[in-house]
Design a protein around this motif. Structure first.
Motif, PDB file in Angstrom:
ATOM      1  N   PHE A 195      14.789  33.996  55.357  1.00 20.29           N
ATOM      2  CA  PHE A 195      15.357  34.722  56.493  1.00 20.29           C
ATOM      3  C   PHE A 195      16.708  34.094  56.796  1.00 20.29           C
ATOM      4  O   PHE A 195      16.827  32.876  56.840  1.00 20.29           O
ATOM      5  CB  PHE A 195      14.476  34.619  57.749  1.00 20.29           C
ATOM      6  CG  PHE A 195      13.097  35.180  57.585  1.00 20.29           C
ATOM      7  CD1 PHE A 195      12.885  36.551  57.533  1.00 20.29           C
ATOM      8  CD2 PHE A 195      11.997  34.339  57.499  1.00 20.29           C
ATOM      9  CE1 PHE A 195      11.612  37.070  57.395  1.00 20.29           C
ATOM     10  CE2 PHE A 195      10.712  34.850  57.363  1.00 20.29           C
ATOM     11  CZ  PHE A 195      10.524  36.220  57.308  1.00 20.29           C
ATOM     12  N   SER A 196      17.700  34.921  57.026  1.00 21.82           N
ATOM     13  CA  SER A 196      19.043  34.444  57.369  1.00 21.82           C
ATOM     14  C   SER A 196      19.266  34.537  58.866  1.00 21.82           C
ATOM     15  O   SER A 196      18.491  35.175  59.583  1.00 21.82           O
ATOM     16  CB  SER A 196      20.089  35.294  56.647  1.00 21.82           C
ATOM     17  OG  SER A 196      19.914  35.201  55.258  1.00 21.82           O
ATOM     18  N   GLU A 197      20.365  33.945  59.313  1.00 22.24           N
ATOM     19  CA  GLU A 197      20.734  34.037  60.724  1.00 22.24           C
ATOM     20  C   GLU A 197      20.780  35.507  61.135  1.00 22.24           C
ATOM     21  O   GLU A 197      21.336  36.336  60.428  1.00 22.24           O
ATOM     22  CB  GLU A 197      22.107  33.410  60.963  1.00 22.24           C
ATOM     23  CG  GLU A 197      22.131  31.924  60.805  1.00 22.24           C
ATOM     24  CD  GLU A 197      23.528  31.344  61.042  1.00 22.24           C
ATOM     25  OE1 GLU A 197      24.462  32.091  61.383  1.00 22.24           O
ATOM     26  OE2 GLU A 197      23.661  30.122  60.883  1.00 22.24           O
ATOM     27  N   ASP A 216      18.379  37.623  61.187  1.00 21.58           N
ATOM     28  CA  ASP A 216      17.271  38.419  60.646  1.00 21.58           C
ATOM     29  C   ASP A 216      16.089  38.420  61.604  1.00 21.58           C
ATOM     30  O   ASP A 216      15.824  37.428  62.284  1.00 21.58           O
ATOM     31  CB  ASP A 216      16.774  37.840  59.310  1.00 21.58           C
ATOM     32  CG  ASP A 216      17.665  38.158  58.142  1.00 21.58           C
ATOM     33  OD1 ASP A 216      18.662  38.904  58.316  1.00 21.58           O
ATOM     34  OD2 ASP A 216      17.381  37.641  57.045  1.00 21.58           O
ATOM     35  N   GLN A 217      15.380  39.512  61.604  1.00 22.58           N
ATOM     36  CA  GLN A 217      14.153  39.595  62.384  1.00 22.58           C
ATOM     37  C   GLN A 217      13.014  39.005  61.557  1.00 22.58           C
ATOM     38  O   GLN A 217      12.892  39.279  60.371  1.00 22.58           O
ATOM     39  CB  GLN A 217      13.833  41.045  62.741  1.00 22.58           C
ATOM     40  CG  GLN A 217      12.623  41.185  63.642  1.00 22.58           C
ATOM     41  CD  GLN A 217      12.421  42.613  64.134  1.00 22.58           C
ATOM     42  OE1 GLN A 217      13.053  43.543  63.654  1.00 22.58           O
ATOM     43  NE2 GLN A 217      11.543  42.764  65.092  1.00 22.58           N
ATOM     44  N   PHE A 241      14.031  36.801  66.327  1.00 20.22           N
ATOM     45  CA  PHE A 241      15.144  36.776  65.389  1.00 20.22           C
ATOM     46  C   PHE A 241      15.579  35.340  65.121  1.00 20.22           C
ATOM     47  O   PHE A 241      15.473  34.472  66.000  1.00 20.22           O
ATOM     48  CB  PHE A 241      16.330  37.572  65.950  1.00 20.22           C
ATOM     49  CG  PHE A 241      16.048  39.036  66.053  1.00 20.22           C
ATOM     50  CD1 PHE A 241      16.465  39.903  65.057  1.00 20.22           C
ATOM     51  CD2 PHE A 241      15.341  39.556  67.135  1.00 20.22           C
ATOM     52  CE1 PHE A 241      16.194  41.270  65.143  1.00 20.22           C
ATOM     53  CE2 PHE A 241      15.064  40.913  67.230  1.00 20.22           C
ATOM     54  CZ  PHE A 241      15.492  41.770  66.226  1.00 20.22           C
TER      55      PHE A 241
END
Length: 114
Positions: free
Chosen positions: A18-20, A22-23, A63
């Motif tokens: 998961f990236s910054e 992202d949910q 998030f």
């Protein structure tokens, strides 16, 4: 169980799952997938909220926060120091190793594992 949930989500963020921004999956999705109580999942997620790794967006979900990966890295570096380095230094002192000798051993370990 909730600690495992927190660790798995944290690991996914740290390893770029998961990236910054992202949910992350909802508590319902995670609880269904792993057959655990949604309250347990929420408790694990709230750990990550308190550590400022994820944030709640009311009505939208959870998030990944900005700089979450760096926060995780810093946390893990501190844990590494506490769990390994401190004990290693204590043991080195018992063995009467100098700082230089200990550093040489660490360098040798890096060379061996390249």
């Amino acid at each position: 169980m909730y600690l495992q949930v927190a660790k798995q989500i944290e690991e996914a963020i740290f390893m770029n799952g998961f990236s910054e921004g992202d949910q992350v999956p909802s508590t319902t999705e995670i609880s269904r997938q792993f057959h655990i109580n949604p309250a347990t999942v929420l408790k694990g997620m709230n750990i990550l909220v308190s550590e400022e790794i994820i944030e709640k967006h009311r009505g939208l979900g959870m998030f990944v926060k900005k700089n979450a990966q760096e926060r995780i890295r810093m946390k893990r570096q501190n844990e590494f120091f506490d769990d390994y380095v401190s004990g290693m230094v204590v043991e080195a002192q018992k063995l009467k190793l100098t700082e230089k000798q200990l550093i040489e051993m660490i360098e040798r370990g890096y060379e061996k594992n390249e």
